[in-house]
Design a protein around this motif. Structure first.
Motif, PDB file in Angstrom:
ATOM      1  N   CYS A 237       0.838  -1.201   0.000  1.00 61.51           N
ATOM      2  CA  CYS A 237       0.000   0.000   0.000  1.00 61.51           C
ATOM      3  C   CYS A 237       0.871   1.248   0.000  1.00 61.51           C
ATOM      4  CB  CYS A 237      -0.946  -0.001   1.197  1.00 61.51           C
ATOM      5  SG  CYS A 237      -0.121   0.134   2.781  1.00 61.51           S
ATOM      6  N   GLU A 238       0.228   2.372  -0.264  1.00 58.65           N
ATOM      7  CA  GLU A 238       0.927   3.649  -0.176  1.00 58.65           C
ATOM      8  C   GLU A 238       1.270   3.930   1.288  1.00 58.65           C
ATOM      9  OE1 GLU A 238      -2.604   4.786  -2.151  1.00 58.65           O
ATOM     10  OE2 GLU A 238      -1.557   6.242  -3.421  1.00 58.65           O
TER      11      GLU A 238
ATOM     12  N   VAL B 145      -4.301   0.707  -3.650  1.00 58.42           N
ATOM     13  CA  VAL B 145      -3.954   2.125  -3.866  1.00 58.42           C
ATOM     14  C   VAL B 145      -5.189   3.001  -4.046  1.00 58.42           C
ATOM     15  CG1 VAL B 145      -1.671   1.689  -4.878  1.00 58.42           C
ATOM     16  CG2 VAL B 145      -3.697   1.703  -6.351  1.00 58.42           C
ATOM     17  N   ILE B 146      -5.004   4.284  -3.774  1.00 62.30           N
ATOM     18  CA  ILE B 146      -6.036   5.307  -3.981  1.00 62.30           C
ATOM     19  C   ILE B 146      -5.412   6.379  -4.871  1.00 62.30           C
ATOM     20  CG2 ILE B 146      -7.695   6.842  -2.801  1.00 62.30           C
ATOM     21  CD1 ILE B 146      -6.713   5.389  -0.143  1.00 62.30           C
ATOM     22  N   PRO B 147      -5.504   6.211  -6.200  1.00 59.93           N
ATOM     23  CA  PRO B 147      -4.732   7.108  -7.079  1.00 59.93           C
ATOM     24  C   PRO B 147      -5.275   8.532  -7.157  1.00 59.93           C
ATOM     25  CG  PRO B 147      -5.303   5.031  -8.182  1.00 59.93           C
ATOM     26  CD  PRO B 147      -6.133   5.125  -6.946  1.00 59.93           C
ATOM     27  N   ASP B 148      -6.548   8.738  -6.794  1.00 60.61           N
ATOM     28  CA  ASP B 148      -7.123  10.085  -6.908  1.00 60.61           C
ATOM     29  C   ASP B 148      -7.406  10.685  -5.542  1.00 60.61           C
ATOM     30  OD1 ASP B 148      -7.761  10.575  -9.930  1.00 60.61           O
ATOM     31  OD2 ASP B 148      -8.288   8.483  -9.543  1.00 60.61           O
ATOM     32  N   PHE B 149      -6.680  11.792  -5.227  1.00 60.43           N
ATOM     33  CA  PHE B 149      -6.932  12.553  -3.997  1.00 60.43           C
ATOM     34  C   PHE B 149      -6.899  11.605  -2.803  1.00 60.43           C
ATOM     35  CE2 PHE B 149     -10.010  13.855  -7.406  1.00 60.43           C
ATOM     36  CZ  PHE B 149      -9.095  14.640  -8.074  1.00 60.43           C
ATOM     37  N   GLN B 150      -5.771  10.973  -2.650  1.00 59.71           N
ATOM     38  CA  GLN B 150      -5.597   9.897  -1.689  1.00 59.71           C
ATOM     39  C   GLN B 150      -6.000  10.288  -0.275  1.00 59.71           C
ATOM     40  OE1 GLN B 150      -2.674   9.025   0.640  1.00 59.71           O
ATOM     41  NE2 GLN B 150      -2.540   6.804   0.385  1.00 59.71           N
ATOM     42  N   ASN B 151      -6.517   9.340   0.444  1.00 62.90           N
ATOM     43  CA  ASN B 151      -6.763   9.460   1.870  1.00 62.90           C
ATOM     44  C   ASN B 151      -5.614   8.738   2.562  1.00 62.90           C
ATOM     45  OD1 ASN B 151      -7.698   9.452   4.472  1.00 62.90           O
ATOM     46  ND2 ASN B 151      -9.646   8.459   4.024  1.00 62.90           N
ATOM     47  N   PRO B 152      -4.786   9.392   3.342  1.00 57.18           N
ATOM     48  CA  PRO B 152      -4.972  10.705   3.958  1.00 57.18           C
ATOM     49  C   PRO B 152      -4.234  11.878   3.284  1.00 57.18           C
ATOM     50  CG  PRO B 152      -3.190   9.581   5.075  1.00 57.18           C
ATOM     51  CD  PRO B 152      -3.661   8.667   3.973  1.00 57.18           C
ATOM     52  N   THR B 153      -3.459  11.658   2.228  1.00 55.67           N
ATOM     53  CA  THR B 153      -2.537  12.736   1.812  1.00 55.67           C
ATOM     54  C   THR B 153      -3.137  13.739   0.838  1.00 55.67           C
ATOM     55  OG1 THR B 153      -1.692  11.487  -0.070  1.00 55.67           O
ATOM     56  CG2 THR B 153      -0.544  11.190   2.029  1.00 55.67           C
ATOM     57  N   GLY B 154      -4.218  13.363   0.131  1.00 55.38           N
ATOM     58  CA  GLY B 154      -4.765  14.243  -0.904  1.00 55.38           C
ATOM     59  C   GLY B 154      -3.993  14.174  -2.215  1.00 55.38           C
ATOM     60  N   LYS B 155      -2.943  13.335  -2.278  1.00 57.50           N
ATOM     61  CA  LYS B 155      -2.104  13.264  -3.490  1.00 57.50           C
ATOM     62  C   LYS B 155      -2.803  12.524  -4.635  1.00 57.50           C
ATOM     63  CE  LYS B 155       2.311  13.239  -0.983  1.00 57.50           C
ATOM     64  NZ  LYS B 155       3.423  12.389  -0.505  1.00 57.50           N
TER      65      LYS B 155
ATOM     66  N   LEU C 193      -0.175  -9.782 -10.079  1.00 60.04           N
ATOM     67  CA  LEU C 193      -0.871  -9.393  -8.842  1.00 60.04           C
ATOM     68  C   LEU C 193      -2.166  -8.637  -9.127  1.00 60.04           C
ATOM     69  CD1 LEU C 193       2.176  -8.135  -6.783  1.00 60.04           C
ATOM     70  CD2 LEU C 193       0.746 -10.121  -6.240  1.00 60.04           C
ATOM     71  N   PRO C 194      -3.173  -8.836  -8.294  1.00 56.91           N
ATOM     72  CA  PRO C 194      -4.377  -8.006  -8.408  1.00 56.91           C
ATOM     73  C   PRO C 194      -4.148  -6.635  -7.757  1.00 56.91           C
ATOM     74  CG  PRO C 194      -4.660  -9.615  -6.646  1.00 56.91           C
ATOM     75  CD  PRO C 194      -3.293  -9.853  -7.235  1.00 56.91           C
ATOM     76  N   ILE C 195      -4.844  -5.635  -8.295  1.00 59.90           N
ATOM     77  CA  ILE C 195      -4.794  -4.274  -7.747  1.00 59.90           C
ATOM     78  C   ILE C 195      -6.180  -3.876  -7.266  1.00 59.90           C
ATOM     79  CG2 ILE C 195      -4.438  -1.817  -8.288  1.00 59.90           C
ATOM     80  CD1 ILE C 195      -2.619  -2.720 -10.604  1.00 59.90           C
ATOM     81  N   ILE C 196      -6.279  -3.380  -6.046  1.00 63.95           N
ATOM     82  CA  ILE C 196      -7.527  -2.768  -5.593  1.00 63.95           C
ATOM     83  C   ILE C 196      -7.379  -1.266  -5.782  1.00 63.95           C
ATOM     84  CG2 ILE C 196      -9.152  -2.459  -3.678  1.00 63.95           C
ATOM     85  CD1 ILE C 196      -8.850  -5.389  -4.537  1.00 63.95           C
ATOM     86  N   GLU C 197      -8.197  -0.699  -6.673  1.00 63.42           N
ATOM     87  CA  GLU C 197      -8.200   0.745  -6.913  1.00 63.42           C
ATOM     88  C   GLU C 197      -9.392   1.343  -6.166  1.00 63.42           C
ATOM     89  OE1 GLU C 197      -9.119   2.062 -10.946  1.00 63.42           O
ATOM     90  OE2 GLU C 197      -8.078   3.956 -10.564  1.00 63.42           O
ATOM     91  N   ASP C 198      -9.086   2.032  -5.094  1.00 62.93           N
ATOM     92  CA  ASP C 198     -10.138   2.594  -4.244  1.00 62.93           C
ATOM     93  C   ASP C 198     -10.402   4.018  -4.730  1.00 62.93           C
ATOM     94  OD1 ASP C 198     -11.886   2.955  -2.160  1.00 62.93           O
ATOM     95  OD2 ASP C 198     -10.371   2.949  -0.579  1.00 62.93           O
ATOM     96  N   ASN C 199     -11.617   4.291  -5.170  1.00 60.83           N
ATOM     97  CA  ASN C 199     -11.884   5.588  -5.800  1.00 60.83           C
ATOM     98  C   ASN C 199     -13.158   6.270  -5.286  1.00 60.83           C
ATOM     99  OD1 ASN C 199     -12.371   7.770  -7.487  1.00 60.83           O
ATOM    100  ND2 ASN C 199     -11.368   6.803  -9.220  1.00 60.83           N
ATOM    101  N   PRO C 200     -13.181   6.643  -4.018  1.00 57.45           N
ATOM    102  CA  PRO C 200     -14.380   7.305  -3.503  1.00 57.45           C
ATOM    103  C   PRO C 200     -14.445   8.800  -3.816  1.00 57.45           C
ATOM    104  CG  PRO C 200     -12.834   6.909  -1.714  1.00 57.45           C
ATOM    105  CD  PRO C 200     -12.223   6.324  -2.945  1.00 57.45           C
ATOM    106  N   TYR C 201     -13.276   9.402  -4.154  1.00 54.56           N
ATOM    107  CA  TYR C 201     -13.232  10.872  -4.302  1.00 54.56           C
ATOM    108  C   TYR C 201     -13.046  11.322  -5.738  1.00 54.56           C
ATOM    109  CZ  TYR C 201     -11.553   9.643   0.378  1.00 54.56           C
ATOM    110  OH  TYR C 201     -11.375   9.063   1.595  1.00 54.56           O
TER     111      TYR C 201
ATOM    112  N   LEU D  98     -13.214   0.102  -6.830  1.00 52.57           N
ATOM    113  CA  LEU D  98     -14.213   0.310  -5.781  1.00 52.57           C
ATOM    114  C   LEU D  98     -14.740   1.735  -5.856  1.00 52.57           C
ATOM    115  CD1 LEU D  98     -12.459  -1.325  -2.681  1.00 52.57           C
ATOM    116  CD2 LEU D  98     -13.891  -2.425  -4.412  1.00 52.57           C
ATOM    117  N   GLY D  99     -16.050   1.863  -6.019  1.00 49.48           N
ATOM    118  CA  GLY D  99     -16.680   3.178  -6.077  1.00 49.48           C
ATOM    119  C   GLY D  99     -17.661   3.362  -4.937  1.00 49.48           C
ATOM    120  N   SER D 100     -18.135   4.596  -4.761  1.00 48.34           N
ATOM    121  CA  SER D 100     -18.986   4.893  -3.604  1.00 48.34           C
ATOM    122  C   SER D 100     -19.900   6.084  -3.868  1.00 48.34           C
ATOM    123  CB  SER D 100     -18.085   5.209  -2.408  1.00 48.34           C
ATOM    124  OG  SER D 100     -18.859   5.659  -1.322  1.00 48.34           O
ATOM    125  N   PHE D 101     -21.100   6.021  -3.330  1.00 48.78           N
ATOM    126  CA  PHE D 101     -21.987   7.183  -3.354  1.00 48.78           C
ATOM    127  C   PHE D 101     -21.796   8.077  -2.120  1.00 48.78           C
ATOM    128  CE2 PHE D 101     -24.348   4.479  -6.345  1.00 48.78           C
ATOM    129  CZ  PHE D 101     -24.576   5.400  -7.364  1.00 48.78           C
TER     130      PHE D 101
END
Lengths: 393, 393
Positions: free
Chosen positions: A118-119, A167-177, A196-204, A229-232
């Motif tokens: 992870c990041e 990873v959280i490539p967009d506006f990462q939590n907690p860094t905002g990067k 390897l599988p990648i989990i791309e977490d993209n709530p923001y 992974l997306g979120s409302f």
């Protein structure tokens, strides 16, 4: 009473305890990751719930399929075009918030002792979810362009026990990067190489205030390794607990298998409500309103930080999302700082918890989406005073 | 792609595939365990949702605590007095359906290879949830008074790897059987002796059509070993996914730890809706209406079975709940029977799946809550015809 071994890996979240403190009425809290409640579409929701109950109440209140309500899944598939993704409704699984998608990622991919990449730092909710599957973590250093690929490759080469990249490539939590396109492409290349599988977490992802949306990892995925992974929660509201998973048929089938015994299905009513909202109102227009407010709050927080924080302190300049990440000079402990800041009725989250392997106590996270303009200015000024005293010691 | 070992234990539910077939429009289905949708309080829900959104929309659509909405937890605690339980709101955890409580029971108590004791047959959703923790099962024989205690004790003595006892003492799924008070007391005694936790699954307890409510296991619990799982799915509606866990402080804390990374919390909106329903309407009165209809449907199904099924066939006479359990002469396979019955547009669930260790293919489950009177009579008559042909072969 004998409990399962996995409980030894599961501790009460430190943030949760802090968040309890921050719920006192006169606290200015930059601690949570909550959206602005004054922007929830409450009037529209009133009309929508009545409409859903009138037109299909018997269906909305009944059991439904594990995969989710197809018309909603189709709208989600369509919406992901923003991220360069071409999906079909049938390739989407509705989850009870994207937190549940994180839990299922652990359930589907992790055996005890497996390693998650992870990041450094990473999202606490993901760390907790994966920990409950008794895994270990390798943190990879990041800079303003996202995860540093040389560090990643070195770690992948040295550790064949790695089973998952999160990873959280967009506006990462907690860094905002936010990751650059080049890093995104390189990550896909490395995941292919190391199988390897990648989990791309993209709530923001939709909450971008400057520049253009970059293609998601899923859009760049050449071997169906990315689970999106997306979120409302951030673009609509979190209280309904609605998220989704988009992955290849093979992987999605495993996520469906994970969901069946976990909670059978996500609230039929909530799914039909959000579907009806998207049919009868313009979710894009709603997101534009959010962006306007949040962009302003981000700017206000950054400007006030610039004015009031000591020069020795570094912080990120996020292009979107909800968070700013602050690095104090080494030796200053953000947990101790928090005690002083709470005396001035200002709260944040000390950063240590975001590092699964510990350390980095000289960091903290600020949220700017949940407080009004006035409170942002006042809270950051007070925090600046505390920091100036601390630094000059 | 490499997946976690636990997936080898997790298969798509056979019932789920069958239920898909039974959703064809002209099928008379006794297969699911669904409540009667025509009895959902839709008009009341319309008023309630508007009221909740008007009075506390910002709260209802926001993140909330893992434990759940305290006013609802207090009402649940109060409601459990029916089962002889004296609980406080703070001792209740709200779950996303009681299916989630079952999942957490596995998460909290089970290591791979541990043994779960259950009734033979038992609830498929629980079996699947526990299987995802890679456990094994010991089935204990039952008669009309519930689990046979001599068989249980023999198995407890022979198998020190047993870590959990899972039972449904009221109107069991799939058999409809109810445990006698004597057996309940004996189970508590044996759990104390062998130092084991008990999961008491009680989704149907309020739906008693004859006789008096017996004390729940939790009410008889002398050493805080019983975890009580409750649900709004059968007494209100399942589409909102609302259940709860009541256990000792020590155990409940573990369940909260299990829930945090699983889905953060259950829908705030759904919790506030049910809370407002209980404040503004009479849930007892609603349950009385359900009981009246379901009692009538049970009687109608039992009478029609008596009239039309061959004499060689045994079936249970449930005092409440949603299910009748049918045992065919040995050698008749209910899966094969299902094919013939589907030709006549009648569906049920072949019983084999309810036995975690297999066998018993000569059984099936009938649900009587979800079909109208006319369909119950017509469907059971058709099934009787199929059975008469089968038996006379």
């Amino acid at each position: 009473m004998k409990y399962a071994n996995r409980l030894e890996n599961m501790k009460a979240s430190e943030i949760r305890e802090i968040l309890k403190l921050t719920q006192l009425p006169d606290i200015i809290s930059f601690a949570g990751g909550m959206p602005a409640p004054e922007l929830f579409p409450i009037e529209e929701m009133k009309k929508i719930t009545v409409k859903v109950l009138e037109e299909s109440g018997q269906k909305a209140l009944q059991y439904s399929t594990t995969e989710g309500f197809l018309p909603l899944r189709e709208k989600i598939a369509d919406r992901m075009k923003k991220f360069g993704i071409n999906a079909k409704g049938e390739d989407i699984l509705i989850t009870s918030g994207s937190q549940q998608g994180l839990d299922f990622a652990g359930k589907v991919f992790l055996n005890p002792k497996n390693i998650v990449i992870c990041e450094s730092p990473s999202y606490l909710g993901a760390i907790s979810a994966f920990k409950s599957y008794e895994c270990e973590f390798l943190e990879v250093a990041t800079d303003d362009d996202g995860m540093i690929m040389e560090d990643l490759e070195k770690k992948l080469e040295a550790h064949p026990e790695v089973r998952l990249i999160y990873v959280i490539p967009d506006f990462q939590n907690p860094t905002g990067k936010t990751w650059s396109l080049k890093r995104r492409k390189k990550l896909i290349e490395l995941a292919n190489k190391y199988d390897l599988p990648i989990i791309e977490d993209n709530p923001y992802g939709e909450l971008r205030y400057d520049g253009e949306i970059l293609p998601s990892l899923k859009a760049l995925d050449t071997e169906e390794r990315v689970v999106f992974l997306g979120s409302f929660s951030k673009i609509f509201c979190p209280g309904l607990r609605l998220g989704w998973v988009y992955a290849s048929k093979e992987i999605l089938e495993k996520f469906v298998l994970a969901k069946q015994p976990a909670d059978a299905h996500t609230s039929t009513m909530a799914q039909m409500e959000v579907n009806a909202f998207m049919e009868n109102y313009d979710l894009d227009h709603h997101v534009e309103k959010l962006k306007e407010v949040y962009k302003n709050r981000r700017d206000l927080m950054l400007n006030t930080i610039k004015e009031t924080f000591p020069k020795e302190i570094n912080y990120t300049h996020p292009e979107g999302g909800l968070f700013i990440w602050v690095e104090l000079p080494k030796g200053i402990d953000a947990k101790e700082l928090m005690k002083k800041s709470l005396e001035k009725k200002v709260a944040f989250v000390p950063g240590g918890s975001f590092f699964p392997n510990g350390g980095n106590e000289n960091t903290f996270r600020l949220n700017y989406s949940n407080m009004t303009d006035e409170k942002i200015v006042e809270g950051i000024r007070r925090l600046g005073e505390v920091l100036n005293i601390e630094i000059s010691k």
